[in-house]
Design an enzyme around this catalytic site. Structure first.
Site, PDB file in Angstrom:
ATOM      1  N   SER A 289       0.778   3.583   3.080  1.00 11.20           N
ATOM      2  CA  SER A 289       0.688   3.003   4.427  1.00 11.20           C
ATOM      3  C   SER A 289       1.781   3.756   5.269  1.00 11.20           C
ATOM      4  CB  SER A 289       1.079   1.281   4.268  1.00 11.20           C
ATOM      5  OG  SER A 289       0.059   0.720   4.204  1.00 11.20           O
TER       6      SER A 289
ATOM      7  N   ASN B 266       0.555  -1.234   0.040  1.00  6.85           N
ATOM      8  CA  ASN B 266       0.032  -0.172   0.081  1.00  6.85           C
ATOM      9  C   ASN B 266       1.003   1.161   0.013  1.00  6.85           C
ATOM     10  OD1 ASN B 266      -1.871   2.005   0.588  1.00  6.85           O
ATOM     11  ND2 ASN B 266      -2.796   1.263   2.423  1.00  6.85           N
TER      12      ASN B 266
ATOM     13  N   GLY C   5       0.242  -1.880   6.613  1.00  4.67           N
ATOM     14  CA  GLY C   5      -0.375  -1.795   7.736  1.00  4.67           C
ATOM     15  C   GLY C   5      -1.451  -3.024   8.049  1.00  4.67           C
ATOM     16  N   ASP C   6      -2.120  -3.134   9.280  1.00  5.16           N
ATOM     17  CA  ASP C   6      -3.055  -4.529   9.416  1.00  5.16           C
ATOM     18  C   ASP C   6      -3.955  -4.330   8.204  1.00  5.16           C
ATOM     19  OD1 ASP C   6      -1.863  -5.321  11.923  1.00  5.16           O
ATOM     20  OD2 ASP C   6      -2.887  -3.699  12.996  1.00  5.16           O
ATOM     21  N   GLY C   7      -4.589  -3.091   7.843  1.00  2.66           N
ATOM     22  CA  GLY C   7      -5.389  -3.160   6.623  1.00  2.66           C
ATOM     23  C   GLY C   7      -4.959  -3.683   5.417  1.00  2.66           C
ATOM     24  N   THR C   8      -3.912  -3.528   4.869  1.00  2.00           N
ATOM     25  CA  THR C   8      -3.244  -4.321   3.952  1.00  2.00           C
ATOM     26  C   THR C   8      -3.138  -5.827   4.239  1.00  2.00           C
ATOM     27  OG1 THR C   8      -1.811  -2.509   3.435  1.00  2.00           O
ATOM     28  CG2 THR C   8      -1.151  -4.280   2.565  1.00  2.00           C
TER      29      THR C   8
ATOM     30  N   THR D 207       0.574   2.321   9.908  1.00  5.30           N
ATOM     31  CA  THR D 207       0.248   3.238  10.954  1.00  5.30           C
ATOM     32  C   THR D 207       0.036   2.163  12.246  1.00  5.30           C
ATOM     33  OG1 THR D 207      -0.786   4.728   9.812  1.00  5.30           O
ATOM     34  CG2 THR D 207      -1.146   4.929  12.120  1.00  5.30           C
TER      35      THR D 207
ATOM     36  N   GLU E  47      -6.402  -7.442   3.783  1.00  2.00           N
ATOM     37  CA  GLU E  47      -7.212  -7.439   2.563  1.00  2.00           C
ATOM     38  C   GLU E  47      -6.417  -8.785   1.931  1.00  2.00           C
ATOM     39  OE1 GLU E  47      -7.481  -4.543  -0.180  1.00  2.00           O
ATOM     40  OE2 GLU E  47      -8.638  -3.419   0.931  1.00  2.00           O
TER      41      GLU E  47
ATOM     42  N   GLU F 192     -10.690  -2.925  10.013  1.00  2.00           N
ATOM     43  CA  GLU F 192     -11.593  -2.764   8.901  1.00  2.00           C
ATOM     44  C   GLU F 192     -12.909  -2.828   8.815  1.00  2.00           C
ATOM     45  OE1 GLU F 192      -9.876  -1.224   6.102  1.00  2.00           O
ATOM     46  OE2 GLU F 192      -8.155  -1.406   7.412  1.00  2.00           O
TER      47      GLU F 192
END
Length: 302
Positions: free
Chosen positions: A12, A9, A66-69, A93, A72, A273
């Site tokens: 990120s 990302n 980060g955790d979001g990437t 982050t 996914e 998310e």
């Protein structure tokens, strides 16, 4: 040479990945891993890229961000019957899962773990038709992680979450929920927050679920019953020290499956998310992914 697909990302953290990418590729190449890249362009793109990488037969998938990437990427991999091992470069982050596994925050050392290629099997959580690797939750406070604008996170990092949290604390409202879990009596309460933990590192709280393990085939469930703002702040401070589980407002148990329903409207948070709304059935998939970690457990996120 192993073939890896690095999914990153570009926004990120504070966009560190864009500055470090040439160095990362060179370090992996020197370590015997031929790596190609995919830069994500929007929500859901990392899932599509991860699924494509599995179908194309890459030996390794790497999630950089980060955790979001990471969320996914694991959702793109989880449905495939055969899944390559996953490397993590924690450059976001928030990197709660990397913290839980002791994957180093510094990109050089995180690359070295991938090069060493010691993969540990870990459990994966499932929430209806979505997957989570670290945490699932519901309640008004869990909404703050996906309500923080990405530009604000890029500018000021972790502080953006604290700012949003302070804003939401004055508007905390409990919801009536029914929790039905395998091996437990039904819970029908006014609930402020529920968390379903796969690891012990959640939202920067490293002792929130002290008994949680990524390899035990169980989910750790923490329920915060209705309380006022003062009690909530007291319990949060106790959670920093790992002393919250004996509080009368807290319910804690382990289970392999549970269902949470509500007559109202409660949003779900999966690894930071947006994960839809209740009702939801949660379950655990034992040893579903292999992730590169330090073989001797000596490395740490710090």
């Amino acid at each position: 040479m192993k073939r890896a697909r690095l999914i990153y990302n570009p926004t990120s953290g504070r966009e560190e990945i864009k500055r470090r990418l040439p160095d990362i590729l060179q370090r992996l190449e020197l370590g015997g891993i031929e790596t190609s890249c995919h830069a994500t362009v929007g929500e859901g793109d990392a899932s599509l890229a991860a699924s494509d990488a599995v179908e194309r037969g890459f030996d390794i998938v790497i999630a950089a961000g980060g955790d979001g990437t990471l969320y996914e990427v694991i959702n793109g991999m989880a449905e495939h019957p055969v899944r390559p091992p996953l490397g993590i470069l924690p450059l976001g982050t928030t990197n709660d899962f990397a913290r839980a596994l002791g994957i180093p925050k510094h990109w050089e050392y995180a690359c070295d773990l991938i090069i060493q290629q010691y993969a540990r099997p870990i459990d994966l959580g499932k929430a209806n038709q979505r997957y989570f690797i670290n945490i699932a939750g519901g309640g008004s406070l869990t909404e703050l992680t996906y309500e923080v604008p990405s530009k604000l996170k890029t500018m000021i990092g972790q502080l953006a979450y604290y700012m949003k949290g302070l804003e939401k604390m004055t508007r905390l409202r409990p919801s009536e929920m029914l929790i039905q879990a395998a091996g437990q009596d039904d819970i029908h309460e006014e609930i402020l927050l529920f968390l379903i933990c796969n690891s012990n590192s959640v939202g920067g709280f490293e002792k929130l679920a002290p008994s949680a393990s990524l390899e035990d085939g169980l989910l750790d469930v923490i329920v915060l019953k209705k309380c006022n703002l003062g009690e909530f702040i007291r319990i949060a401070s106790m959670a920093l020290r790992g002393e919250h589980l004996n509080d009368p407002h807290i319910l804690h148990f382990q289970t392999s499956q549970l269902k949470v329903t509500t007559p109202g409207y409660v949003q779900l948070n999966l690894d930071g998310e947006y994960g839809g709304t209740l009702p939801c059935t949660f379950s655990i998939l034992p040893s579903h992914l292999h992730i590169f970690v330090d073989e001797h457990g000596e490395s740490s996120y710090q």
